[in-house]
Design a protein around this motif. Structure first.
Motif, short mmCIF file in Angstrom:
data_model
loop_
_atom_site.label_atom_id
_atom_site.label_comp_id
_atom_site.label_asym_id
_atom_site.label_seq_id
_atom_site.Cartn_x
_atom_site.Cartn_y
_atom_site.Cartn_z
N HIS A 151 48.38 49.76 31.37
CA HIS A 151 47.14 50.47 31.01
C HIS A 151 46.85 51.60 31.98
N THR A 152 47.06 51.32 33.27
CA THR A 152 46.79 52.36 34.28
C THR A 152 47.72 53.54 34.08
N ASN A 153 48.99 53.25 33.85
CA ASN A 153 49.95 54.34 33.66
C ASN A 153 49.62 55.16 32.42
N ARG A 154 49.15 54.48 31.38
CA ARG A 154 48.82 55.19 30.14
C ARG A 154 47.58 56.05 30.33
N LYS A 155 46.64 55.57 31.16
CA LYS A 155 45.45 56.37 31.48
C LYS A 155 45.87 57.63 32.24
N LEU A 156 46.81 57.45 33.16
CA LEU A 156 47.26 58.58 33.98
C LEU A 156 48.10 59.56 33.16
N ALA A 157 48.89 59.02 32.23
CA ALA A 157 49.80 59.86 31.44
C ALA A 157 49.86 59.32 30.02
N PRO A 158 48.93 59.75 29.15
CA PRO A 158 48.85 59.18 27.80
C PRO A 158 50.10 59.37 26.95
N THR A 159 50.96 60.30 27.32
CA THR A 159 52.16 60.52 26.49
C THR A 159 53.32 59.60 26.91
N VAL A 160 53.13 58.87 27.98
CA VAL A 160 54.20 57.96 28.43
C VAL A 160 53.78 56.53 28.10
N ASP A 161 54.56 55.88 27.26
CA ASP A 161 54.22 54.51 26.84
C ASP A 161 55.11 53.50 27.57
N THR A 162 54.58 52.29 27.73
CA THR A 162 55.38 51.24 28.38
C THR A 162 55.89 50.27 27.32
N ILE A 163 57.15 49.95 27.38
CA ILE A 163 57.65 48.88 26.52
C ILE A 163 58.19 47.75 27.39
N PHE A 164 58.03 46.54 26.88
CA PHE A 164 58.45 45.36 27.63
C PHE A 164 59.63 44.68 26.94
N LEU A 165 60.58 44.28 27.74
CA LEU A 165 61.67 43.45 27.23
C LEU A 165 61.55 42.09 27.92
N MET A 166 61.72 41.04 27.14
CA MET A 166 61.67 39.70 27.73
C MET A 166 63.00 39.49 28.46
N THR A 167 62.93 39.19 29.71
CA THR A 167 64.13 38.92 30.50
C THR A 167 64.88 37.72 29.89
N ALA A 168 66.19 37.79 29.88
CA ALA A 168 66.99 36.69 29.32
C ALA A 168 66.56 35.36 29.95
N LEU A 169 66.47 34.36 29.11
CA LEU A 169 65.96 33.05 29.52
C LEU A 169 66.68 32.51 30.76
N GLU A 170 68.01 32.69 30.77
CA GLU A 170 68.77 32.10 31.89
C GLU A 170 68.49 32.78 33.23
N HIS A 171 67.86 33.97 33.18
CA HIS A 171 67.54 34.66 34.43
C HIS A 171 66.04 34.68 34.70
N SER A 172 65.28 33.97 33.89
CA SER A 172 63.82 34.17 33.94
C SER A 172 63.18 33.56 35.19
N TYR A 173 63.94 32.73 35.92
CA TYR A 173 63.38 32.16 37.16
C TYR A 173 63.62 33.08 38.35
N LEU A 174 64.41 34.14 38.14
CA LEU A 174 64.89 34.94 39.27
C LEU A 174 63.91 36.00 39.74
N SER A 175 63.89 36.24 41.05
CA SER A 175 63.16 37.39 41.56
C SER A 175 63.90 37.92 42.78
N SER A 176 63.71 39.20 43.06
CA SER A 176 64.38 39.78 44.23
C SER A 176 63.91 39.10 45.51
N SER A 177 62.63 38.74 45.58
CA SER A 177 62.14 38.12 46.82
C SER A 177 62.79 36.76 47.06
N LEU A 178 62.98 36.02 45.97
CA LEU A 178 63.67 34.72 46.09
C LEU A 178 65.10 34.93 46.60
N VAL A 179 65.77 35.91 46.01
CA VAL A 179 67.16 36.20 46.40
C VAL A 179 67.22 36.58 47.89
N LYS A 180 66.26 37.42 48.31
CA LYS A 180 66.25 37.86 49.71
C LYS A 180 66.08 36.68 50.66
#
Ligand code: PNS
Length: 160
Positions: A108-137
């Motif tokens: 929402h914030t990004n769209r307020k700042l730049a109405p012509t840029v839209d965000t799309i979401f992809l659901m991360t593959a289930l087998e990787h959904s527990y992962l985060s960079s901080s956990l890996v670090k």
């Protein structure tokens, strides 16, 4: 040409990120993976290492769609970078409901700042959904095995 930006810290890139990159590159004609230069954070991998890990992982593991992917660094606002490179979309991955609240606020914030840029979401593959960079670090810092969590190109840089 439909172009999208996938922004993030990628410290380091995980298999979850790589899955989103591959799928987004199959949707858009051009995908820029934008690596944020954040002076307030001290990353585990340098900017050059993060860019190299992403570039090599895309080339080695994503097949033909890698031709549509470019990896670049940026500082400042994501929407400013998106507009500068002509990307009409920002791509973000969602792992779980817990990601949703902050991602919704950011979209929402990004769209307020730049109405012509839209965000799309992809659901991360289930087998990787527990992962985060901080956990890996954290695991890598204590010498744990992260080979099931990051692409080989990141692994090489985490474990010298
Ligand atoms: O990998 P991350 O940490 O989940 O990525 C977060 C990122 C880089 C997408 C976000 O922090 C961001 O866009 N930062 C750039 C500054 C900015 O545009 N802030 C306003 C976003 S609402």
């Amino acid at each position: 040409m439909t172009s999208a930006l996938y922004p993030g810290s990628f410290d380091p890139v995980t298999l979850g990120h790589l899955d989103v990159i591959g799928r987004a590159a199959g949707i858009f004609e051009r995908l820029t993976v934008g690596v944020l230069v954040n002076p307030r954070k001290s990353p585990m991998l340098s900017l050059d290492e993060r860019i190299a890990a992403l570039t090599e992982a895309a080339r080695d593991e994503l097949g033909d769609v890698a031709d549509r992917i470019e990896v670049a660094s940026f500082d400042g606002l994501t929407v400013d970078f998106a507009q500068r490179i002509g990307a009409g979309f920002i791509v973000r991955g969602l792992r779980a409901v817990s990601d949703f609240e902050s991602e919704l606020q950011m979209a929402h914030t990004n769209r307020k700042l730049a109405p012509t840029v839209d965000t799309i979401f992809l659901m991360t593959a289930l087998e990787h959904s527990y992962l985060s960079s901080s956990l890996v670090k954290e695991i890598a810092a204590f010498g744990g095995d992260v080979s099931q969590m990051v692409p080989a190109a990141a692994m090489r840089r985490l474990v010298p």
